[in-house]
Design an enzyme around this catalytic site. Structure first.
Site, PDB file in Angstrom:
ATOM      1  CE1 TYR A 143       8.351  -3.198  -1.109  1.00 28.01           C
ATOM      2  CE2 TYR A 143       9.087  -0.950  -0.739  1.00 28.01           C
ATOM      3  CZ  TYR A 143       8.323  -2.037  -0.352  1.00 28.01           C
ATOM      4  OH  TYR A 143       7.540  -1.971   0.766  1.00 28.01           O
ATOM      5  CE1 TYR A 152       4.955   0.292   0.680  1.00 29.89           C
ATOM      6  CE2 TYR A 152       3.374   0.026   2.462  1.00 29.89           C
ATOM      7  CZ  TYR A 152       4.674   0.066   2.016  1.00 29.89           C
ATOM      8  OH  TYR A 152       5.705  -0.128   2.913  1.00 29.89           O
TER       9      TYR A 152
END
Length: 390
Positions: free
Chosen positions: A293, A344
């Site tokens: 991430y 995102y």
């Protein structure tokens, strides 16, 4: 009873990734869910479970109606923003492994650029009538009012303790954009960057440059999870869930865990990592690639250390080795371009990339890949997965 190997991801679907989708968040969710079911060779009528984020605006019953699903026997939501990504798969895997459901879809969809922008100051975060509102009321008056500002505090301490530099952070951005440049689905397709360009980009919250910070994206991603046994009868090779874990560390806050004895780390990711390796019977050295991430580049370096790919303070050396994070290197990283380069979508697009790598269909395919680790949002209670070939 072990969860390892009991369930698999058999379908992935996504909308286009943009800065202005021009459609509702519910429509984005429905498009992603239908695409994932079609990919899995299933229909909405087959679904009996849904999992998403508490931050998602699309209620499970609304998604069920919009896609033509029938009765649902299971539905759940996970807190903590991006930290929920892999937890949605964990919950789905537990549901199918225990016989509560046959087919569960995990989804996340939002207009995060054209609608509610997460990267902006939001007074509502500090005034919400929850314990998190109380926590944030301590930091917001001091100017810590954006995710970048929250992370900058930890990044400064990490640089001081470990000797990392802004250029070390920039190497994550460069490799993400290198991979995104080869990905037609990525917002930054065809647009690689150099380390010099990273360093020249303006500061958002020192030491974070603009190119250290993830995008804001409109779009949606969905994943279909079934039992490992059922997965054998579906069209694509399954991504077997060899490990699925969630974790919250000691003295945990949401992005502002400044009161720990050790500020410059992510102990909740260390906890997730220990669970993943124990569940799967694998180790960091067994991983053929990693999807970490990357909402902010410093946290990607910290994850390498917390997960055991290198020792404390050694990530700067790990990432500086030429080609180490590229296809053919020691640990290919974020081969879809990550949230810095592709989109995102709160980490759900990273899970989809892990599935593509196991299928052999990634645009930046790692040869002979059979094992991959995927992580969710950091700075918050978080989660992770180890996915393997059958």
């Amino acid at each position: 009873m072990s969860l390892s190997g009991a369930a698999a991801i058999v379908g992935i679907g996504a909308t286009d990734f943009s800065k202005d989708s021009g459609r509702s968040e519910l429509r984005l969710a429905a498009e992603a869910v239908n695409a994932a079911l079609a990919d899995a060779g299933l229909t909405p009528a087959d679904v009996d479970g849904l999992v998403t984020f508490t931050m998602d605006t699309n209620m499970e019953v609304a998604v069920a109606r919009a896609t033509g699903m029938g009765e649902l026997t299971y539905f759940s939501r996970i807190h903590y923003g991006g930290g929920a990504a892999c937890s949605t798969v964990q919950q789905a895997a537990m549901a199918v492994a225990t016989g509560v459901c046959d087919v569960v879809v995990a989804y996340r969809a939002f207009n995060e650029r054209s609608g509610n922008r997460f990267g902006q100051v939001s007074a509502a975060v500090a005034t919400q009538a929850t314990s998190s509102g109380t926590d944030n009321a301590f930091s917001y008056p001091h100017g810590l009012s954006t995710p970048a500002a929250f992370v900058a505090m930890v990044a400064q301490r990490y640089m001081y303790e470990c000797g990392a530099t802004s250029e070390d952070f920039g190497r994550i951005a460069v490799v993400d954009r290198l991979h995104a440049a080869n990905n037609p689905k990525a917002f930054f397709y065809g647009k690689p960057i150099t380390l010099e360009e990273h360093q020249a980009s303006r500061y958002i919250a020192e030491p974070l440059h603009l190119l250290d910070c993830c995008q804001e994206t409109d779009g949606g991603v969905a994943l279909v999870i079934v039992s490992a046994e059922r997965a054998k009868d579906l069209p694509h090779p399954p991504a077997v869930i060899a490990g699925a874990a969630s974790g919250s560390g000691n003295d945990q806050y949401i992005m502002t865990s400044y009161y720990r004895d050790e500020l410059a780390g992510l102990p909740e990711m260390g906890l997730v990592g220990r669970q993943l390796w124990e569940q799967s019977g694998l180790s960091p050295t067994d991983m053929d690639a990693a999807i970490l991430y990357d909402h902010f580049t410093p946290y990607t370096l910290m994850q390498l250390e917390e997960l055991g790919f290198c020792g404390r303070g050694e990530a700067k050396d790990f990432v500086s080795e030429p080609g180490a994070l590229e296809v053919g290197g020691r640990l290919p990283l974020n081969t879809h371009g990550g949230q810095l380069g592709e989109a995102y979508i709160h980490g759900m697009n990273g899970i989809a990339e892990g599935v593509r790598q196991l299928r052999g269909t990634s645009v930046n395919q790692v040869p002979d890949l059979a094992k991959i680790v995927v992580t969710a949002g950091t700075g918050v209670p978080t989660s992770g997965l180890v996915l393997t070939a059958p």
